[in-house]
Design an enzyme around this catalytic site. Structure first.
Site, PDB file in Angstrom:
ATOM      1  N   GLU A   9       7.238   4.056   8.261  1.00  0.00           N
ATOM      2  CA  GLU A   9       6.608   3.793   9.555  1.00  0.00           C
ATOM      3  C   GLU A   9       6.946   4.809  10.625  1.00  0.00           C
ATOM      4  OE1 GLU A   9       8.201   0.324  11.709  1.00  0.00           O
ATOM      5  OE2 GLU A   9       9.672   0.217  10.103  1.00  0.00           O
ATOM      6  N   GLY A  60       0.809  -1.213   0.000  1.00  0.00           N
ATOM      7  CA  GLY A  60       0.000   0.000   0.000  1.00  0.00           C
ATOM      8  C   GLY A  60       0.837   1.254   0.000  1.00  0.00           C
ATOM      9  N   LYS A  62      15.866   6.563   0.732  1.00  0.00           N
ATOM     10  CA  LYS A  62      15.799   5.644   1.863  1.00  0.00           C
ATOM     11  C   LYS A  62      14.359   5.525   2.343  1.00  0.00           C
ATOM     12  CE  LYS A  62      17.137   9.174   5.299  1.00  0.00           C
ATOM     13  NZ  LYS A  62      18.153   9.549   6.293  1.00  0.00           N
TER      14      LYS A  62
END
Length: 792
Positions: free
Chosen positions: A744, A512, A740
């Protein structure tokens, strides 16, 4: 510009000597139309001819010995095809995040643990059969509170089946030491000691775990809802005694993971075993309440934090003790909580402890910013209060203690801790320093405070009437993420065909975050074509090579270099065919916008597809990429800051988040639109963690009381604030175009920023998550009575 040192095996492609035409553009996701039109088929949507339906009998107790189990009545029910229990699967173990568990234990250790699994002709027969299984339990005593359990021995286990990995995790004290913390507190002018608690947060994915497994007598095919196809393949092979090559895992679309679906979960193993027994496909899917009570969630923590500071704002000492409730089993991260207090600020004297304790609550495991979120909540809350105590601006205080390097751990030792029962302790005396490749956290801090209007804080509530007050809070974070996890094993392949079509083969799952889109962009940029020219084979162990699971913000950093290398190698082979057409050497060519040109005179060019026509139709060009391990120095880290403007109703305790400013460092934003989506999602994830989400358990029975979306209070669209996003870029030359990971981390500092904003609005300090209205009202009442200005 930093030296180009792409982390790959073999030839390192040279950097492109032209402006980017694809990378850095806010392109739409490749799978967007399929998802919004409903054409995307998730694992729960799939059906096969002759398919059976699986259901699981779960224990209603937190801890109980199975005295007797009788499946006779269930087996006699027409339509039941197979039943498995501890009686016919002795010795069988499953693996989630590498944690070895008995499939059906002798002793149950958490509510909802599996007792039996059934395969039947339809789901109604399976459900009816569950009620016909007779189980006699010897209900045993259970434990719920990690700190209370710390001083008591773990209950004796049965044949090593209870509490998986308790020998290395339970009551094992990890200690990081730097300098002399007692000396540091002596040097301090002000010492602050507080206790913080964080809650069990659930992943609450839209899609529950759903799998379809088919055994043909030799090979197992698995359609699942997981974040990694190869992690799943390896785990299933180990559990079922099969060669990984005989297991095909297919995961095309995923309806939310957030760390909970990185490897095969328990339902997948049971479906596989039932399919192997019956010879028919078996479908299993968790109900919502099963999802809540059986899948691992974020650990809850109790944190004792003591810090010393001089009047000039210089930190002198940090002491931290964090106690984690691991539950009855878990994928535990034994040193991760210590990272923030260890690396975020400059402090010469540090003593940090992390202790995991097993209880009989549900399993625990990684969840978006696993231990970063609770550790940053404690640390950044403490920092704000220290700043107030020495009358220093919170931003100035953080910049005063800013650090540009990261400490190394040169040695480890084992010793006991005086005054406590024998425990294993890891002692790390950190003396070295390693620079970061890029660190722009100071820039992020200044950006978010400027964006939120930091200078307004002093007069925000001047002349305000009525019960509502506004506040502005701020927090920052660091995390050891973004570049992949060692050994950084990953592969990619790019094929160019005679008709000009291009295929990228990568063994990842698009969870997602737009992973397929990003890797298509990298391949397209390196080849000099558009993203639409790249087709992608992904989410399938057939036709791809090993790739990591999409977890730990690792995949962009880990897979990006392999995709770039594969595309560059394929391009160079094509240039050898194009060179005679332009009467130059291959190294004199470049490509962009679908054309191959002479670098010294870009006006001389041919179409990309014209060169492809020279490819042997039976032997397409293939370029391959292979990831090398990250070096030990310099370090790649993740950094960011958030500022929040909010409003608190002093009568009801309700908090309304008005505005959020967020600045995070992505290296280079390969696709700014996708980066912004991740930051928005992180903030929204953080709203629930800060203000409402919480697993609630009966204090006597330990049973979960809110295993549903009605009572487990997720934030909704009404709770989401306006978010202003600034992406901060820097060079990370061993990664593909400096890209990078950062998916989260955006939720990590949010709870601390909200807590600090609530204090600015009301004068109360809240140390307990979530910060619900009742806690705010109680703290305000205590303050009016002249009591403590904070609530625990």
């Amino acid at each position: 510009m930093a030296e180009h040192r792409l982390m790959v095996h073999g030839n390192v492609p040279p950097p492109l000597d032209r402006e980017f035409t694809v990378v850095g553009k806010p392109l739409n996701r490749k799978d967007a139309v399929e998802k919004v039109t409903g054409k995307a088929l998730y694992s729960g949507d799939l059906r096969l001819p002759g398919m059976l339906y699986g259901k699981i009998l779960r224990c209603p107790h937190l801890r109980a010995r199975i005295v007797k189990i009788d499946t006779t009545r269930a087996e006699a029910l027409p339509g039941v095809r197979a039943i498995i229990t501890k009686e016919n699967t002795k010795g069988w173990r499953t693996y989630w995040y590498g944690v070895s568990q008995p499939a059906f234990p002798e002793v149950i250790t958490y509510e909802g643990q599996e007792v039996a699994a059934i395969a039947a002709d339809d789901v109604y027969i399976a459900q009816a059969a569950l009620k016909l299984i007779d189980v006699e339990y010897d209900v045993l005593g259970h434990t719920l509170n990690a700190e209370e359990n710390l001083e008591n021995p773990l209950p004796s286990s049965v044949a090593g089946e209870e509490y998986p990995e308790n020998d290395i995790n339970d009551r094992t004290r990890r200690v990081v030491k730097r300098g002399d913390v007692a000396k540091g507190f002596e040097q301090a002018d002000v010492v602050l000691e507080e206790t913080y608690t964080t809650q069990a947060q659930y992943h609450a994915t839209i899609q529950t775990r759903a799998c379809l497994v088919s055994w043909d007598g030799s090979n197992l095919t698995v359609w699942d809802a997981l974040q990694g196809i190869y992690f799943t393949q390896i785990a299933l092979a180990k559990s079922l005694g099969l060669n990984p090559e005989n297991i095909r895992v297919i995961i095309k679309y995923l309806g939310g993971g957030f760390g909970s679906k990185a490897s095969a979960h328990r339902v997948t193993y049971f479906a596989a075993k039932l399919s192997m027994l019956t010879g028919k496909p078996v479908r299993m899917e968790n109900t919502r309440d099963e999802e809540f009570i059986t899948h691992p969630h974020r650990w809850d923590f109790k944190v004792y934090l003591k810090m010393g500071v001089k009047k000039n704002g210089e930190l002198t000492a940090i002491y931290q003790k964090a106690i984690a409730n691991i539950g009855a089993a878990g994928s535990y991260l034994p040193n991760r909580f210590l990272y923030a207090a260890r690396y975020l600020y400059k402090c010469p004297h540090v003593h940090l402890e992390q202790i995991g304790v097993f209880t009989n609550l549900q399993q625990t495991g990684p969840q978006r910013g696993p231990m970063n979120a609770p550790s940053i909540f404690a640390l950044e809350s403490h920092i704000d209060r220290l700043a107030e105590m020495i009358n220093m601006d919170p931003l100035e205080f953080r910049l005063k203690n800013y650090v540009d390097f990261f400490y190394v751990d040169p040695e480890e030792a084992i010793r006991s801790v005086e005054g406590l029962p024998p425990i294993r302790e890891k002692l790390v005396d950190a003396t070295g320093k390693i620079p970061y490749m890029t660190k722009n956290l100071d820039k992020c801090m200044k950006i978010v405070t400027d964006t939120i209007g930091w200078e307004r804080r002093k007069h925000l509530n001047d002349n305000v009437k009525g019960p509502k007050r506004r506040g502005i809070g701020f927090a920052s974070f660091t995390a050891y993420q973004g570049a992949g996890n060692k050994p950084n094993k990953a592969f990619a392949d790019v094929d160019i065909f005679n008709d000009g079509t291009i295929n990228l083969a990568i063994g990842i799952v698009d969870i997602g975050g737009g992973q397929v889109t990003v890797f298509s962009m990298i391949a397209a940029e390196e080849l000099g074509v558009s993203m639409e020219d790249i087709s992608v084979t992904y989410g399938d162990t057939k036709g791809t090579r090993y790739a990591p699971a999409c977890q730990s913000s690792r995949v962009t950093g880990e897979m990006g270099p392999t995709v770039l290398q594969a595309a560059a190698e394929a391009r160079q082979q094509l240039f050898k065919l194009a060179a005679p057409m332009l009467e130059v050497k291959p190294e004199e060519l470049g490509s962009r916008n679908g054309r191959i040109y002479i670098k010294s005179d870009p006006s001389i060019s041919i179409p990309f597809k014209a060169a492809c026509a020279r490819i042997d139709p039976g032997r397409p060009i293939r370029g391959s990429g292979s990831r090398a391990t990250n070096p030990d120095s310099p370090m790649v880290g993740a950094f960011g800051a958030q500022a929040v403007e909010l409003e608190v109703d002093l009568e009801t305790g309700e908090v309304n988040i008005l505005n959020v400013a967020i600045a995070h460092e992505f290296g280079r934003a390969l696709n700014p639109k996708l980066c912004e989506s991740q930051l928005l999602g992180g903030v929204y994830f953080g709203v629930g963690y800060a203000l409402s989400e919480e697993g609630i358990y009966d204090p006597k029975t330990g049973k979960m009381l809110n295993p549903n979306f009605h009572q487990y209070r997720l934030a909704t669209s009404y709770d989401y604030p306006d978010v202003k996003i600034v992406i901060v870029e820097g060079e990370e030359p061993w990664l593909a175009y400096s890209g990078k990971g950062g998916g989260e981390n955006a939720n990590t500092p949010f709870a601390a920023a909200v807590r600090n904003g609530i204090h600015h609005a009301t004068g109360i300090w809240l140390n307990d998550l979530p910060m619900t209205p009742d806690k705010i009202v109680n703290a305000l009442q205590e303050k009016r009575k002249g009591g403590s200005s904070h609530a625990l």
